[in-house]
Scaffold this active site. Structure first.
Site, PDB file in Angstrom:
ATOM      1  CD  GLU A 165     -14.921 -10.065  31.910  1.00 57.28           C
ATOM      2  OE1 GLU A 165     -14.888  -8.927  32.369  1.00 57.28           O
ATOM      3  OE2 GLU A 165     -14.593 -11.071  32.553  1.00 57.28           O
ATOM      4  CD  GLU A 272     -11.087 -15.913  32.350  1.00 57.79           C
ATOM      5  OE1 GLU A 272     -11.578 -15.542  33.437  1.00 57.79           O
ATOM      6  OE2 GLU A 272     -10.808 -15.130  31.426  1.00 57.79           O
TER       7      GLU A 272
HETATM    8  C1  XIL Z   1      -8.761 -11.991  37.567  1.00 58.74           C
HETATM    9  C2  XIL Z   1      -7.463 -12.439  38.233  1.00 58.74           C
HETATM   10  O1  XIL Z   1      -7.552 -13.818  38.502  1.00 58.74           O
HETATM   11  C3  XIL Z   1      -7.250 -11.660  39.504  1.00 58.74           C
HETATM   12  O2  XIL Z   1      -5.944 -11.955  40.032  1.00 58.74           O
HETATM   13  C4  XIL Z   1      -7.359 -10.150  39.242  1.00 58.74           C
HETATM   14  O3  XIL Z   1      -7.297  -9.455  40.467  1.00 58.74           O
HETATM   15  C5  XIL Z   1      -8.667  -9.820  38.560  1.00 58.74           C
HETATM   16  O4  XIL Z   1      -8.770 -10.595  37.374  1.00 58.74           O
HETATM   17  N1  XIL Z   1     -12.365 -12.749  34.054  1.00 58.74           N
HETATM   18  C6  XIL Z   1     -11.160 -12.583  33.401  1.00 58.74           C
HETATM   19  C7  XIL Z   1      -9.901 -12.688  34.160  1.00 58.74           C
HETATM   20  O5  XIL Z   1     -11.146 -12.467  32.167  1.00 58.74           O
HETATM   21  O6  XIL Z   1      -8.886 -11.862  33.622  1.00 58.74           O
HETATM   22  C8  XIL Z   1     -10.098 -12.378  35.617  1.00 58.74           C
HETATM   23  O7  XIL Z   1      -8.864 -12.618  36.307  1.00 58.74           O
HETATM   24  C9  XIL Z   1     -11.219 -13.225  36.181  1.00 58.74           C
HETATM   25  C10 XIL Z   1     -12.515 -12.910  35.481  1.00 58.74           C
END
Ligand code: XIL
Length: 364
Positions: A165, A272
């Site tokens: 990101e 994701e």
């Molecule tokens: C999220 C997790 O799922 C949560 O449990 C945590 O509180 C915050 O992070 N982008 C990403 C992930 O790269 O690491 C994130 O994961 C979701 C958005």
């Protein structure tokens, strides 16, 4: 009397079957996602560490997935520690459990994530007095962190989200003004890839981001990755997070993949994936239970998505869901406490309509 009870029981069973549209299959009788997509890409899942001690979870994981990501447990804030004197050390006890589980069950691990503005302790960017480090000291700290973590899992983590990101489409140069950017400058991105490659020359190294298919952001990511490849920076892929809602434009996703794959030598991981049942991140109506027509709409969405992914199996090598089952999803708390049902399995480990449409996308 016995006959009457028997007849009533029989009637009840028949009614249940009619109402539910057929008997609910046990999860052990349904096709395995990883087997169905064996020729296409790996199927992954993001997991919190507690699932390893829940036998129902373990059964579902090992049946359907051949890749895993630690949902939080390999992020800098989960690994980095500091003692009373301010000396930095590492705690790998939880992270190691992922590697052990994966090895035991023949799964690969995606490492998530090394360099990110979030879930990284703020003290990591500062000296003992609380002042931001110099560029040189921060580069050295990053080098040591990446070498230690990637080095420990050399040959065990097959792909890393090296930088997560870093793009902000509202900045003139397209880069987020994170502490990484502020302390080191824009070249922190390529330095991170260089260090990761030094620590494990065989690991696949990814740049990972969200809203990656929105045209403006897509073009910035494209340029960033293309220029790094042309300069010889060791980057092997783009991670498309794919946190989606039912309002998202799947055509844009297809276009983004088509564009990214023109960068020579680049793989794509869907890192994701989840599809919220709402049409925005702040919906006005929250469901108590998901209406059937919404679950069907979600299933249609997933079908189109997988048809697109399957068009691009020349570059897509891993599709990872961000969570095992609906009640484990981050969407239930991250944007405020709210019901959502973004995944393929429900609270009771049962496959949803979306599961079946993902399976059916293969017969096309
Ligand atoms: C999220 C997790 O799922 C949560 O449990 C945590 O509180 C915050 O992070 N982008 C990403 C992930 O790269 O690491 C994130 O994961 C979701 C958005």
């Amino acid at each position: 009397m016995k006959k009457l009870i028997f007849a009533i029981t029989l009637l009840l069973i028949v009614f249940t079957v009619i109402i539910k549209g057929g008997p609910q299959p046990m999860s052990s009788q349904i096709p395995s996602l990883k087997d169905v997509f064996l020729q296409d890409f790996k199927i992954g899942v993001a997991l919190p560490v507690r699932v390893f001690s829940n036998s129902m979870d373990v059964e579902l994981i090992t049946k359907h997935f051949n890749s895993m990501t630690a949902e939080n447990e390999m992020k800098p804030e989960s690994i980095l520690r500091r003692d009373a004197s301010g000396k930095i050390y590492y705690d790998f006890t939880v992270a190691d459990r992922y590697i052990e589980f994966a090895q035991k069950h023949g799964m690969v691990v995606r490492g998530h994530t090394l360099v990110w503005h979030s879930q990284t302790p703020e003290w990591f960017f500062k000296d003992e007095k609380g002042n931001l480090l110099s560029r040189e000291a921060m580069i050295e700290r990053m080098r040591e962190y990446i070498h230690t973590v990637v080095g420990r899992y050399r040959g065990k983590v097959y792909a890393w989200d090296v930088v997560n990101e870093a793009v902000d489409e509202n900045q003139p140069d397209g880069l987020r003004r994170s502490l990484w950017y502020q302390v080191i400058g824009p070249d922190y991105i390529e330095l991170a890839f260089k260090f990761a490659h030094e620590a494990d020359p065989d690991a696949l190294l990814f740049y990972n981001d969200y809203n990656e298919f929105f045209p403006k952001k897509r073009d910035i990511i494209f340029k960033l990755v293309k220029e790094m490849r042309e300069k010889g920076v060791p980057i092997h892929g783009i991670g498309m997070q794919q946190h989606l809602t039912l309002a998202d434009n799947v055509g844009w996703i297809d276009i983004a993949i088509q564009k990214f794959k023109t960068i020579s030598g680049i793989q794509i991981h869907i890192t994701e994936l989840d599809v919220s049942v709402y049409k925005s991140r702040s919906p006005s109506i929250i469901y108590q239970t998901p209406p059937l027509e919404v679950l069907k709409e979600q299933a249609e969405f997933y079908r189109k998505l997988f048809e697109i992914y399957r068009k691009h199996t020349d570059v897509i090598t891993n599709v990872t869901f961000w969570g095992l089952k609906d009640d484990y999803s981050w969407l239930r708390f991250f944007f405020g406490r709210r019901n959502d049902w973004p995944l393929l399995f429900d609270e009771n480990y049962q496959p949803k309509p979306a599961f079946w449409s993902v399976i059916e996308s293969v017969s096309k």
